[in-house]
Design a protein around this motif. Structure first.
Motif, PDB file in Angstrom:
ATOM      1  N   ASN A   6      -9.292   7.145  -0.878  1.00 27.98           N
ATOM      2  CA  ASN A   6      -7.971   7.770  -0.895  1.00 27.98           C
ATOM      3  C   ASN A   6      -7.453   7.762  -2.328  1.00 27.98           C
ATOM      4  O   ASN A   6      -7.944   7.009  -3.174  1.00 27.98           O
ATOM      5  CB  ASN A   6      -7.001   7.018   0.015  1.00 27.98           C
ATOM      6  N   TYR A   7      -6.432   8.560  -2.569  1.00 28.11           N
ATOM      7  CA  TYR A   7      -5.844   8.671  -3.901  1.00 28.11           C
ATOM      8  C   TYR A   7      -4.430   8.108  -3.887  1.00 28.11           C
ATOM      9  O   TYR A   7      -3.719   8.229  -2.893  1.00 28.11           O
ATOM     10  CB  TYR A   7      -5.826  10.136  -4.354  1.00 28.11           C
ATOM     11  N   PHE A   8      -4.019   7.542  -5.014  1.00 29.93           N
ATOM     12  CA  PHE A   8      -2.682   6.979  -5.162  1.00 29.93           C
ATOM     13  C   PHE A   8      -1.634   8.035  -4.812  1.00 29.93           C
ATOM     14  O   PHE A   8      -0.653   7.753  -4.144  1.00 29.93           O
ATOM     15  CB  PHE A   8      -2.488   6.470  -6.597  1.00 29.93           C
ATOM     16  N   ASN A   9      -1.854   9.255  -5.290  1.00 33.73           N
ATOM     17  CA  ASN A   9      -0.993  10.381  -4.934  1.00 33.73           C
ATOM     18  C   ASN A   9      -1.760  11.693  -5.178  1.00 33.73           C
ATOM     19  O   ASN A   9      -2.890  11.673  -5.681  1.00 33.73           O
ATOM     20  CB  ASN A   9       0.342  10.352  -5.692  1.00 33.73           C
ATOM     21  N   GLU A  10      -1.160  12.783  -4.808  1.00 32.00           N
ATOM     22  CA  GLU A  10      -1.805  14.086  -4.937  1.00 32.00           C
ATOM     23  C   GLU A  10      -2.073  14.448  -6.407  1.00 32.00           C
ATOM     24  O   GLU A  10      -3.069  15.082  -6.725  1.00 32.00           O
ATOM     25  CB  GLU A  10      -0.938  15.164  -4.271  1.00 32.00           C
ATOM     26  N   TYR A  69      -9.684   2.110  -9.922  1.00 32.48           N
ATOM     27  CA  TYR A  69      -9.531   2.023  -8.473  1.00 32.48           C
ATOM     28  C   TYR A  69      -9.430   0.572  -8.033  1.00 32.48           C
ATOM     29  O   TYR A  69      -9.708  -0.355  -8.796  1.00 32.48           O
ATOM     30  CB  TYR A  69     -10.690   2.722  -7.755  1.00 32.48           C
ATOM     31  N   CYS A  70      -9.017   0.398  -6.782  1.00 31.98           N
ATOM     32  CA  CYS A  70      -8.992  -0.915  -6.150  1.00 31.98           C
ATOM     33  C   CYS A  70      -9.503  -0.751  -4.730  1.00 31.98           C
ATOM     34  O   CYS A  70      -9.696   0.364  -4.247  1.00 31.98           O
ATOM     35  CB  CYS A  70      -7.581  -1.507  -6.158  1.00 31.98           C
ATOM     36  N   THR A  71      -9.739  -1.869  -4.066  1.00 32.22           N
ATOM     37  CA  THR A  71     -10.172  -1.839  -2.670  1.00 32.22           C
ATOM     38  C   THR A  71      -9.095  -2.485  -1.808  1.00 32.22           C
ATOM     39  O   THR A  71      -8.350  -3.348  -2.267  1.00 32.22           O
ATOM     40  CB  THR A  71     -11.506  -2.575  -2.469  1.00 32.22           C
ATOM     41  N   MET A  72      -9.043  -2.029  -0.565  1.00 35.79           N
ATOM     42  CA  MET A  72      -8.069  -2.545   0.383  1.00 35.79           C
ATOM     43  C   MET A  72      -8.794  -2.949   1.660  1.00 35.79           C
ATOM     44  O   MET A  72      -9.912  -2.492   1.922  1.00 35.79           O
ATOM     45  CB  MET A  72      -7.015  -1.474   0.711  1.00 35.79           C
ATOM     46  N   ILE A  73      -8.133  -3.761   2.469  1.00 36.88           N
ATOM     47  CA  ILE A  73      -8.677  -4.153   3.769  1.00 36.88           C
ATOM     48  C   ILE A  73      -8.925  -2.898   4.593  1.00 36.88           C
ATOM     49  O   ILE A  73      -8.171  -1.932   4.513  1.00 36.88           O
ATOM     50  CB  ILE A  73      -7.687  -5.095   4.493  1.00 36.88           C
ATOM     51  N   LYS A 100      -0.028  -1.001 -13.165  1.00 38.74           N
ATOM     52  CA  LYS A 100       1.260  -0.807 -12.504  1.00 38.74           C
ATOM     53  C   LYS A 100       1.045  -0.238 -11.103  1.00 38.74           C
ATOM     54  O   LYS A 100       1.647  -0.702 -10.127  1.00 38.74           O
ATOM     55  CB  LYS A 100       2.131   0.133 -13.340  1.00 38.74           C
ATOM     56  N   ARG A 101       0.180   0.747 -10.982  1.00 37.56           N
ATOM     57  CA  ARG A 101      -0.096   1.348  -9.679  1.00 37.56           C
ATOM     58  C   ARG A 101      -0.806   0.367  -8.749  1.00 37.56           C
ATOM     59  O   ARG A 101      -0.552   0.365  -7.546  1.00 37.56           O
ATOM     60  CB  ARG A 101      -0.902   2.630  -9.856  1.00 37.56           C
ATOM     61  N   LEU A 102      -1.679  -0.467  -9.315  1.00 35.85           N
ATOM     62  CA  LEU A 102      -2.340  -1.494  -8.508  1.00 35.85           C
ATOM     63  C   LEU A 102      -1.299  -2.415  -7.869  1.00 35.85           C
ATOM     64  O   LEU A 102      -1.376  -2.719  -6.681  1.00 35.85           O
ATOM     65  CB  LEU A 102      -3.333  -2.292  -9.371  1.00 35.85           C
ATOM     66  N   LYS A 103      -0.321  -2.840  -8.656  1.00 36.22           N
ATOM     67  CA  LYS A 103       0.731  -3.712  -8.118  1.00 36.22           C
ATOM     68  C   LYS A 103       1.508  -3.009  -7.019  1.00 36.22           C
ATOM     69  O   LYS A 103       1.836  -3.616  -6.003  1.00 36.22           O
ATOM     70  CB  LYS A 103       1.698  -4.124  -9.249  1.00 36.22           C
ATOM     71  N   GLU A 104       1.793  -1.720  -7.209  1.00 35.04           N
ATOM     72  CA  GLU A 104       2.521  -0.956  -6.183  1.00 35.04           C
ATOM     73  C   GLU A 104       1.720  -0.904  -4.880  1.00 35.04           C
ATOM     74  O   GLU A 104       2.272  -1.112  -3.796  1.00 35.04           O
ATOM     75  CB  GLU A 104       2.798   0.475  -6.665  1.00 35.04           C
ATOM     76  N   VAL A 105       0.430  -0.621  -4.986  1.00 39.25           N
ATOM     77  CA  VAL A 105      -0.426  -0.525  -3.807  1.00 39.25           C
ATOM     78  C   VAL A 105      -0.526  -1.871  -3.112  1.00 39.25           C
ATOM     79  O   VAL A 105      -0.447  -1.967  -1.889  1.00 39.25           O
ATOM     80  CB  VAL A 105      -1.832   0.003  -4.194  1.00 39.25           C
ATOM     81  N   MET A 106      -0.714  -2.944  -3.865  1.00 39.26           N
ATOM     82  CA  MET A 106      -0.840  -4.281  -3.273  1.00 39.26           C
ATOM     83  C   MET A 106       0.478  -4.710  -2.624  1.00 39.26           C
ATOM     84  O   MET A 106       0.466  -5.380  -1.597  1.00 39.26           O
ATOM     85  CB  MET A 106      -1.249  -5.303  -4.335  1.00 39.26           C
ATOM     86  N   TYR A 107       1.599  -4.337  -3.217  1.00 47.56           N
ATOM     87  CA  TYR A 107       2.907  -4.706  -2.677  1.00 47.56           C
ATOM     88  C   TYR A 107       3.158  -3.998  -1.350  1.00 47.56           C
ATOM     89  O   TYR A 107       3.724  -4.571  -0.437  1.00 47.56           O
ATOM     90  CB  TYR A 107       4.010  -4.387  -3.679  1.00 47.56           C
ATOM     91  N   GLU A 108       2.708  -2.729  -1.242  1.00 48.58           N
ATOM     92  CA  GLU A 108       2.900  -1.959  -0.007  1.00 48.58           C
ATOM     93  C   GLU A 108       2.099  -2.530   1.146  1.00 48.58           C
ATOM     94  O   GLU A 108       2.452  -2.365   2.298  1.00 48.58           O
ATOM     95  CB  GLU A 108       2.511  -0.492  -0.227  1.00 48.58           C
ATOM     96  N   HIS A 109       0.970  -3.153   0.846  1.00 49.98           N
ATOM     97  CA  HIS A 109       0.094  -3.673   1.894  1.00 49.98           C
ATOM     98  C   HIS A 109       0.275  -5.150   1.950  1.00 49.98           C
ATOM     99  O   HIS A 109      -0.089  -6.021   2.293  1.00 49.98           O
ATOM    100  CB  HIS A 109      -1.343  -3.267   1.650  1.00 49.98           C
TER     101      HIS A 109
END
Length: 109
Positions: A6-10, A69-73, A100-109
């Motif tokens: 998936n992508y952070f955004n479009e 990129y990062c990985t998620m559960i 910065k985007r990594l922190k946003e993604v991790m915070y959301e999950h």
């Protein structure tokens, strides 16, 4: 079991699709490997940057592209940021955007 990319955004997705054709083709090839085998790629395809952040190393006749990129559960790979490389080192501003985007993604999950 396959992985999902998936992508952070479009905008991130669109910027990568606008890369020069050779670099974009290499990106697509590496993403197919990741979907099949997971994000546990090594050099020359990928490199860990620490704290859950990784880079894809895409090459073409036109130059070099980098994708953070990062990985998620749940076998998810999140494409956070990308750029076409013009110098030997990763520019600090590009790395800062990815972190910065990594922190946003991790915070959301």
């Amino acid at each position: 079991m396959k992985w999902t990319v998936n992508y952070f955004n479009e905008r991130v997705r669109r910027e990568i699709t606008e890369w020069p054709v050779g670099i974009y083709a290499d990106f697509l090839r590496i993403v197919l490997l990741m979907e099949e085998h997971g994000a546990d790629l090594r050099l020359p395809h990928s490199r860990a940057l620490g704290h859950g952040l990784f880079e894809l190393r895409c090459k073409g006749q036109e130059g070099i592209g980098r994708v953070f990129y990062c990985t998620m559960i749940g076998r998810q790979i999140i494409i956070l940021h990308s750029f076409i490389k013009k110098t030997q080192e990763i520019p600090a501003s590009e790395l800062q955007t990815a972190r910065k985007r990594l922190k946003e993604v991790m915070y959301e999950h």
